[in-house]
Write a protein that holds these residues in place. Structure first.
Motif, short mmCIF file in Angstrom:
data_model
loop_
_atom_site.label_atom_id
_atom_site.label_comp_id
_atom_site.label_asym_id
_atom_site.label_seq_id
_atom_site.Cartn_x
_atom_site.Cartn_y
_atom_site.Cartn_z
N GLY A 72 0.82 -1.22 0.00
CA GLY A 72 0.00 0.00 0.00
C GLY A 72 0.84 1.26 0.00
O GLY A 72 0.31 2.37 -0.05
N TYR A 73 2.16 1.08 0.07
CA TYR A 73 3.07 2.23 0.12
C TYR A 73 4.04 2.24 -1.07
O TYR A 73 5.06 2.92 -1.02
CB TYR A 73 3.90 2.18 1.40
CG TYR A 73 3.19 2.70 2.63
CD1 TYR A 73 2.77 4.03 2.71
CD2 TYR A 73 2.95 1.87 3.72
CE1 TYR A 73 2.15 4.51 3.85
CE2 TYR A 73 2.32 2.35 4.86
CZ TYR A 73 1.93 3.67 4.92
OH TYR A 73 1.31 4.15 6.05
N HIS A 74 3.74 1.47 -2.10
CA HIS A 74 4.70 1.39 -3.21
C HIS A 74 4.66 2.62 -4.10
O HIS A 74 3.64 3.31 -4.21
CB HIS A 74 4.43 0.14 -4.06
CG HIS A 74 4.93 -1.12 -3.43
ND1 HIS A 74 6.24 -1.31 -3.10
CD2 HIS A 74 4.28 -2.25 -3.06
CE1 HIS A 74 6.39 -2.51 -2.55
NE2 HIS A 74 5.21 -3.10 -2.51
N LEU A 120 7.48 -2.45 13.29
CA LEU A 120 6.09 -2.90 13.39
C LEU A 120 5.38 -2.74 12.05
O LEU A 120 4.62 -3.62 11.63
CB LEU A 120 5.35 -2.10 14.48
CG LEU A 120 3.86 -2.42 14.64
CD1 LEU A 120 3.65 -3.91 14.94
CD2 LEU A 120 3.23 -1.56 15.74
N CYS A 121 5.63 -1.62 11.38
CA CYS A 121 5.00 -1.40 10.07
C CYS A 121 5.38 -2.52 9.10
O CYS A 121 4.53 -3.09 8.42
CB CYS A 121 5.40 -0.02 9.53
SG CYS A 121 4.53 0.47 8.02
N CYS A 122 6.68 -2.86 9.06
CA CYS A 122 7.12 -3.94 8.17
C CYS A 122 6.53 -5.29 8.61
O CYS A 122 6.18 -6.12 7.77
CB CYS A 122 8.64 -4.05 8.18
SG CYS A 122 9.50 -2.86 7.13
N ALA A 123 6.41 -5.50 9.91
CA ALA A 123 5.84 -6.76 10.39
C ALA A 123 4.40 -6.90 9.92
O ALA A 123 3.97 -7.99 9.51
CB ALA A 123 5.92 -6.82 11.92
N GLY A 203 12.07 0.04 -2.50
CA GLY A 203 11.13 -0.48 -1.52
C GLY A 203 9.92 0.43 -1.44
O GLY A 203 9.54 1.06 -2.42
N CYS A 204 9.32 0.52 -0.26
CA CYS A 204 8.17 1.41 -0.08
C CYS A 204 8.62 2.87 -0.20
O CYS A 204 9.71 3.24 0.27
CB CYS A 204 7.55 1.20 1.29
SG CYS A 204 6.82 -0.43 1.52
N ALA A 205 7.76 3.70 -0.76
CA ALA A 205 8.12 5.10 -1.02
C ALA A 205 8.55 5.87 0.23
O ALA A 205 9.55 6.60 0.18
CB ALA A 205 6.96 5.79 -1.73
N PRO A 206 7.86 5.70 1.37
CA PRO A 206 8.26 6.52 2.53
C PRO A 206 9.63 6.13 3.10
O PRO A 206 10.22 6.90 3.86
CB PRO A 206 7.16 6.24 3.57
CG PRO A 206 6.04 5.62 2.83
CD PRO A 206 6.66 4.91 1.67
N CYS A 207 10.12 4.96 2.74
CA CYS A 207 11.34 4.42 3.37
C CYS A 207 12.46 4.22 2.35
O CYS A 207 13.40 3.45 2.61
CB CYS A 207 11.03 3.09 4.06
SG CYS A 207 9.72 3.22 5.27
N THR A 208 12.36 4.86 1.20
CA THR A 208 13.38 4.64 0.16
C THR A 208 13.81 5.99 -0.41
O THR A 208 12.98 6.83 -0.74
CB THR A 208 12.80 3.80 -1.00
OG1 THR A 208 12.26 2.59 -0.48
CG2 THR A 208 13.88 3.46 -2.02
FE1 SF4 Z 1 6.15 0.26 6.31
FE2 SF4 Z 1 8.40 1.35 5.34
FE3 SF4 Z 1 8.30 -1.27 6.00
FE4 SF4 Z 1 6.99 -0.35 3.85
S1 SF4 Z 1 9.25 -0.39 4.18
S2 SF4 Z 1 6.21 -1.77 5.34
S3 SF4 Z 1 6.29 1.70 4.59
S4 SF4 Z 1 8.15 0.53 7.39
#
Ligand code: SF4
Length: 234
Positions: A72-74, A120-123, A203-208
């Motif tokens: 949902g964050y790609h 936790l978000c990744c989990a 990876g996910c947009a907020p973390c890349t």
């Molecule tokens: Fe959440 Fe970032 Fe992990 Fe994606 S990479 S699941 S946005 S913490």
């Protein structure tokens, strides 16, 4: 092709034997072994950074399941790559989603959990959906490479995934970035457009973020917070 109902003990023995036998094998031969041994109980996971392992696997097992985690964050480019792979390659793309939408997660944990508790978000958004999605398989392949980062330097070509009780295969573990680029060029493999825009790992947009000159390929993932892996491969 064998589709015997392996026990966990069988699978561990297969993983350990293949780990010894296939360490020096080509990526395609490793995947042919997986296809012959596990048939449809084998899948490939892909972050849609590129489709190299999916392409290799489709040569060994046409129509192979390619599992994609939609957090949902790609980036839109990643979803577009997923759709292009599904449209043009001889693979069966399976999209896994977390139990909660991003809005539902925000309602329970607060907005931007990725900034406050990325583990936790990744989990919730990666590890748990993959655990559920892999239940029907005996073996899974990833695109992990030893040269991507120090945390991946000891990645086995074939190993035992004790947590999930499955055979875990990294057919291109011994490849370099140059090997990947050569394969992409030779076979016209789909890649994520972000790789042409300064991102070395997607990876996910907020973390890349984009990588800087001299950084390793995964330096742009969770940059500055001391996190290097999402938990799937630990
Ligand atoms: Fe959440 Fe970032 Fe992990 Fe994606 S990479 S699941 S946005 S913490």
């Amino acid at each position: 092709m064998t589709t015997a109902p392996y026990t966990a003990q069988d699978l561990q023995q297969l993983a350990e034997q293949a780990g010894r036998d296939l360490e020096e094998a080509s990526a395609l031969d490793v995947l042919r072994w997986a296809a012959d041994t596990f048939g449809p109980r084998f899948c490939v996971t892909s972050s849609m950074e590129d489709a190299v392992v999916a392409h290799l696997a489709s040569r060994a097992l046409p129509g192979v399941d390619v599992v994609f985690l939609d957090t949902g964050y790609h980036f839109p480019e990643t979803i577009g790559t997923r759709d292009a792979v599904a449209a043009v390659m001889d693979v069966n793309v399976i999209t896994l989603t977390p139990v909660q939408t991003v809005a539902e997660q925000d309602a329970q944990y607060g907005e931007k959990l990725h900034d406050r508790d990325p583990d936790l978000c990744c989990a919730l958004r990666k590890v748990a959906p993959l655990e559920a999605g892999l239940k029907g398989y005996d073996a899974w392949a990833t695109g992990l490479r030893r040269d991507e980062s120090p945390t991946r330097a000891n990645t086995p070509v074939v190993g035992w995934d004790a947590r999930r009780q499955k055979v875990k295969i990294a057919p291109i573990a011994r490849w370099t970035q140059g090997d990947v680029e050569a394969y992409v060029a030779e076979h016209g493999v789909l890649t994520n457009p972000l790789l042409m825009d300064g991102y070395a790992s997607v990876g996910c947009a907020p973390c890349t973020r984009r990588v800087l000159e001299g950084e390793d390929a995964r330096a742009g993932r969770w940059a500055g917070i001391g996190k290097t892996e999402c938990g799937i491969h630990q």
